[in-house]
Design a protein around this motif. Structure first.
Motif, short mmCIF file in Angstrom:
data_model
loop_
_atom_site.label_atom_id
_atom_site.label_comp_id
_atom_site.label_asym_id
_atom_site.label_seq_id
_atom_site.Cartn_x
_atom_site.Cartn_y
_atom_site.Cartn_z
N MET A 1 0.84 -1.20 0.00
CA MET A 1 0.00 0.00 0.00
C MET A 1 0.88 1.25 0.00
SD MET A 1 -2.52 1.44 3.00
CE MET A 1 -1.07 1.65 4.02
N ALA A 2 1.22 1.72 -1.19
CA ALA A 2 1.99 2.97 -1.25
C ALA A 2 1.00 4.13 -1.27
CB ALA A 2 2.86 3.00 -2.50
N LEU A 3 1.07 4.99 -0.27
CA LEU A 3 0.20 6.17 -0.28
C LEU A 3 0.82 7.24 -1.14
CD1 LEU A 3 -0.65 5.55 3.26
CD2 LEU A 3 -2.41 6.18 1.62
N THR A 4 -0.02 7.85 -1.97
CA THR A 4 0.51 8.74 -2.99
C THR A 4 0.01 10.15 -2.83
OG1 THR A 4 0.51 6.89 -4.50
CG2 THR A 4 0.66 9.06 -5.49
N ILE A 5 0.92 11.10 -2.98
CA ILE A 5 0.56 12.51 -3.00
C ILE A 5 0.83 13.04 -4.41
CG2 ILE A 5 1.03 14.78 -2.03
CD1 ILE A 5 1.84 13.36 0.54
N GLY A 6 -0.19 13.59 -5.04
CA GLY A 6 -0.04 14.13 -6.39
C GLY A 6 0.38 15.59 -6.33
N ILE A 7 1.43 15.94 -7.07
CA ILE A 7 1.89 17.33 -7.12
C ILE A 7 1.29 17.99 -8.34
CG2 ILE A 7 3.90 18.85 -7.27
CD1 ILE A 7 5.59 16.60 -6.10
N ILE A 8 0.41 18.96 -8.12
CA ILE A 8 -0.22 19.62 -9.26
C ILE A 8 -0.02 21.13 -9.16
CG2 ILE A 8 -1.96 17.80 -9.49
CD1 ILE A 8 -4.00 19.77 -8.33
N GLY A 9 -0.29 21.84 -10.25
CA GLY A 9 -0.14 23.28 -10.26
C GLY A 9 -0.13 23.80 -11.68
N LEU A 10 -0.06 25.11 -11.82
CA LEU A 10 0.01 25.68 -13.16
C LEU A 10 1.35 25.30 -13.79
CD1 LEU A 10 -1.42 29.29 -12.60
CD2 LEU A 10 -2.59 27.30 -13.58
N PRO A 11 1.45 25.43 -15.12
CA PRO A 11 2.73 25.18 -15.77
C PRO A 11 3.79 26.11 -15.18
CG PRO A 11 1.00 25.48 -17.41
CD PRO A 11 0.40 25.80 -16.08
N GLN A 12 4.99 25.63 -15.07
CA GLN A 12 6.13 26.45 -14.65
C GLN A 12 5.98 27.03 -13.26
OE1 GLN A 12 8.98 27.20 -17.20
NE2 GLN A 12 8.04 25.18 -17.30
N SER A 13 5.30 26.31 -12.38
CA SER A 13 5.15 26.82 -11.02
C SER A 13 6.23 26.23 -10.11
CB SER A 13 3.75 26.50 -10.49
OG SER A 13 3.45 25.13 -10.69
N GLY A 14 6.97 25.24 -10.64
CA GLY A 14 8.04 24.64 -9.85
C GLY A 14 7.71 23.25 -9.33
N LYS A 15 6.77 22.57 -9.98
CA LYS A 15 6.36 21.23 -9.52
C LYS A 15 7.50 20.23 -9.59
CE LYS A 15 3.23 21.09 -12.69
NZ LYS A 15 3.48 22.43 -13.23
N THR A 16 8.18 20.24 -10.74
CA THR A 16 9.25 19.25 -10.90
C THR A 16 10.43 19.60 -9.99
OG1 THR A 16 8.50 18.82 -13.14
CG2 THR A 16 10.70 18.05 -12.59
N SER A 17 10.68 20.91 -9.80
CA SER A 17 11.74 21.31 -8.86
C SER A 17 11.41 20.79 -7.46
CB SER A 17 11.89 22.83 -8.82
OG SER A 17 12.16 23.34 -10.10
N LEU A 18 10.14 20.95 -7.05
CA LEU A 18 9.72 20.45 -5.74
C LEU A 18 9.87 18.93 -5.68
CD1 LEU A 18 8.36 20.88 -2.93
CD2 LEU A 18 6.18 20.48 -4.06
N PHE A 19 9.43 18.28 -6.73
CA PHE A 19 9.55 16.82 -6.80
C PHE A 19 11.01 16.39 -6.62
CE2 PHE A 19 10.46 12.99 -9.27
CZ PHE A 19 9.54 12.09 -8.73
N ASN A 20 11.91 17.11 -7.29
CA ASN A 20 13.33 16.79 -7.16
C ASN A 20 13.84 17.04 -5.75
OD1 ASN A 20 13.63 15.90 -9.76
ND2 ASN A 20 14.31 17.87 -10.56
N ALA A 21 13.35 18.14 -5.14
CA ALA A 21 13.78 18.43 -3.77
C ALA A 21 13.31 17.33 -2.83
CB ALA A 21 13.23 19.78 -3.32
N LEU A 22 12.12 16.81 -3.09
CA LEU A 22 11.55 15.77 -2.23
C LEU A 22 12.22 14.43 -2.43
CD1 LEU A 22 7.79 16.65 -2.74
CD2 LEU A 22 9.04 16.90 -0.60
N THR A 23 12.46 14.10 -3.68
CA THR A 23 12.85 12.72 -3.99
C THR A 23 14.32 12.60 -4.36
OG1 THR A 23 12.35 13.00 -6.32
CG2 THR A 23 10.56 12.22 -4.92
N GLN A 24 14.98 13.71 -4.60
CA GLN A 24 16.37 13.71 -5.06
C GLN A 24 16.51 12.89 -6.33
OE1 GLN A 24 18.39 12.30 -1.54
NE2 GLN A 24 17.93 14.18 -0.46
N ALA A 25 15.45 12.92 -7.16
CA ALA A 25 15.45 12.07 -8.34
C ALA A 25 16.15 12.73 -9.53
CB ALA A 25 14.01 11.71 -8.73
N GLY A 26 16.32 14.05 -9.47
CA GLY A 26 16.97 14.72 -10.59
C GLY A 26 16.20 14.66 -11.89
N ALA A 27 14.88 14.77 -11.82
CA ALA A 27 14.07 14.77 -13.04
C ALA A 27 14.31 16.09 -13.79
CB ALA A 27 12.59 14.62 -12.70
#
Ligand SMILES: Nc1nc2c(ncn2[C@@H]2O[C@H](COP(=O)(O)OP(=O)(O)OP(=O)(O)O)[C@@H](O)[C@H]2O)c(=O)[nH]1
Ligand SMILES: [Mg+2]
Length: 391
Positions: A1-27
């Motif tokens: 059971m992986a609980l999931t949080i969806g990151i949404i927002g307007l284009p260019q609001s920094g979603k992927t930057s936040l995702f990278n900060a959270l996961t260190q995935a370097g997307a």
């Protein structure tokens, strides 16, 4: 059971930057409004200050934090014209990624950066929130209307169950048309049962992530603290960005949503450094601890999750259960056999345990208890389960 949080927002609001900060995935991030089409998915560890003190006592071979999953999707506010005219809301592809999320992290651009296009042209996180809400509501409205059509037909037979469902759906429809989130309504058991099948977006627990320039991060956090404590804020003296933050924070408080301020790009960069260096760098800037950690912790709380711990010489570990879970269910997180053969749980709260320093001392002091099947697990319980699978 992986609980999931969806990151949404307007284009260019920094979603992927936040995702990278959270996961260190370097997307890959985009400096131009071409928006991530493919979703990024990453699992993150939930920071828990209780693990280290336990590890100091047990010297385990392994320390295992619990995890939450984040999904970073394309920017909203770009629904195709055709879809908009038909009032269908968000695209099927986008929805595929977000329908099943257990909660939403809504990123609101509050940073100035002339090199990054803003589809609404100026910085105004509250306005952006309203336009995101409008899209989510149109999407929900179309789900509710489709279901209402079907149920209304079925209700003609006079079946009470369908008639009640029609009433509920009409209430949802009215609310959405009045620009309300479904989660703001008073909901009883029949509503919740129906909602389980509808996967409405405005029903999901949400957190507003204000993505601010690092130069105002300190002030932004002070304001959020003040508003959450119900203190007065003198808005007249504030800059436009800070006013926007105040409006979002007030709205969050009103509707029972969470709010946090981060500088996503700064944190994405910091996430590539060793943790101590990152922390040191933040302190040298006079900034509080990493906002990404806060986003993870707040997200975890939003999902109504609590943590119980297991501790021994092999492993010190954090486990996730939903608030209200009883001891056998918690045992089942470790292994289904332990749930099946559950006999009793030996439970001591983390705070009591740390005062005593060992299970033996905790037993002597009477803070380590034996609990049965009906025991409701509490956040911070250290549990050891007795079970018998021979039965
Ligand atoms: N100054 C500043 N720039 C930021 C910040 N967060 C993101 N950016 C910049 O904004 C641009 C877009 O960032 P992304 O993280 O790709 O934004 P996104 O929301 O994922 O964008 P799409 O997926 O295209 O919708 C990049 O050039 C980032 O460097 C921030 O906190 N401050
Ligand atoms: Mg992106």
């Amino acid at each position: 059971m992986a609980l999931t949080i969806g990151i949404i927002g307007l284009p260019q609001s920094g979603k992927t930057s936040l995702f990278n900060a959270l996961t260190q995935a370097g997307a890959p991030i985009g400096g131009y409004a071409t928006s991530t089409v493919q979703a990024n998915v990453g699992v993150v560890q939930v920071p828990d200050a209780r693990l280290q003190p336990l590890a100091d006592i047990f010297q385990p071979k392994k320390i295992t934090p619990t995890t939450v999953e984040f999904v970073d999707v394309a920017g909203m506010g770009q629904a195709s014209q055709a879809a908009k005219e038909k009032k269908e809301g968000l695209s099927a592809e986008f929805l595929g990624h977000i329908r099943n999320a257990d909660a939403l992290a809504i990123v609101l651009r509050t940073f100035a950066n002339d090199n990054v296009t803003h589809i609404n042209e100026s910085i105004d996180p509250y306005r952006d929130l309203e336009s995101l809400n409008a899209e989510l509501m149109i999407t929900d409205l179309s789900s509710v209307e489709r279901r209402l059509e079907r149920t209304s037909r079925a209700a003609k037979s006079g079946d009470k169950k369908y008639q009640q469902e029609v009433e509920i759906l009409k209430r949802f429809k009215d609310a959405l048309e009045e620009f309300k989130l479904v989660k703001e309504l008073e909901l009883g058991q029949p509503e919740h049962t129906l909602l389980k099948e509808l996967f409405l977006l405005t029903m999901k627990p949400r957190m507003y992530v204000l993505n601010v320039s690092e130069s105002i991060l300190g002030e932004a956090n002070d304001l959020l603290d003040k508003i959450s404590a119900g203190e007065n804020v003198d808005e007249d003296t504030l800059s436009a960005e800070l006013k926007g933050i105040v409006k979002v924070a007030r709205r969050a408080k009103e509707e029972g949503s969470e709010v946090a301020a981060v500088s996503a790009s700064l944190e994405a960069e910091l996430s590539e450094l060793p943790e101590e260096d990152a922390q040191e760098y933040l302190e040298s800037l006079g900034l509080p601890k990493l906002g990404a950690d806060r986003v993870i912790q707040v997200g975890y709380r939003l999902l109504n999750l609590i943590t119980f711990l297991t501790a021994g010489e092999d492993e010190v570990r954090a486990w996730t259960v939903t608030q209200g879970a009883k001891a056998p269910e918690a045992a089942g997180k470790i292994h289904s056999d332990i749930e099946r053969g559950f006999i009793r749980a030996e439970v001591v709260h983390f705070n009591d345990f740390i005062e005593c320093g060992s299970f033996a001392a905790a037993t002597k002091k009477g803070v380590l208890r034996l609990e049965g099947k009906e025991y409701v697990v509490k956040d911070g319980d250290i549990a050891h389960f007795r079970f018998n699978v021979g039965k």
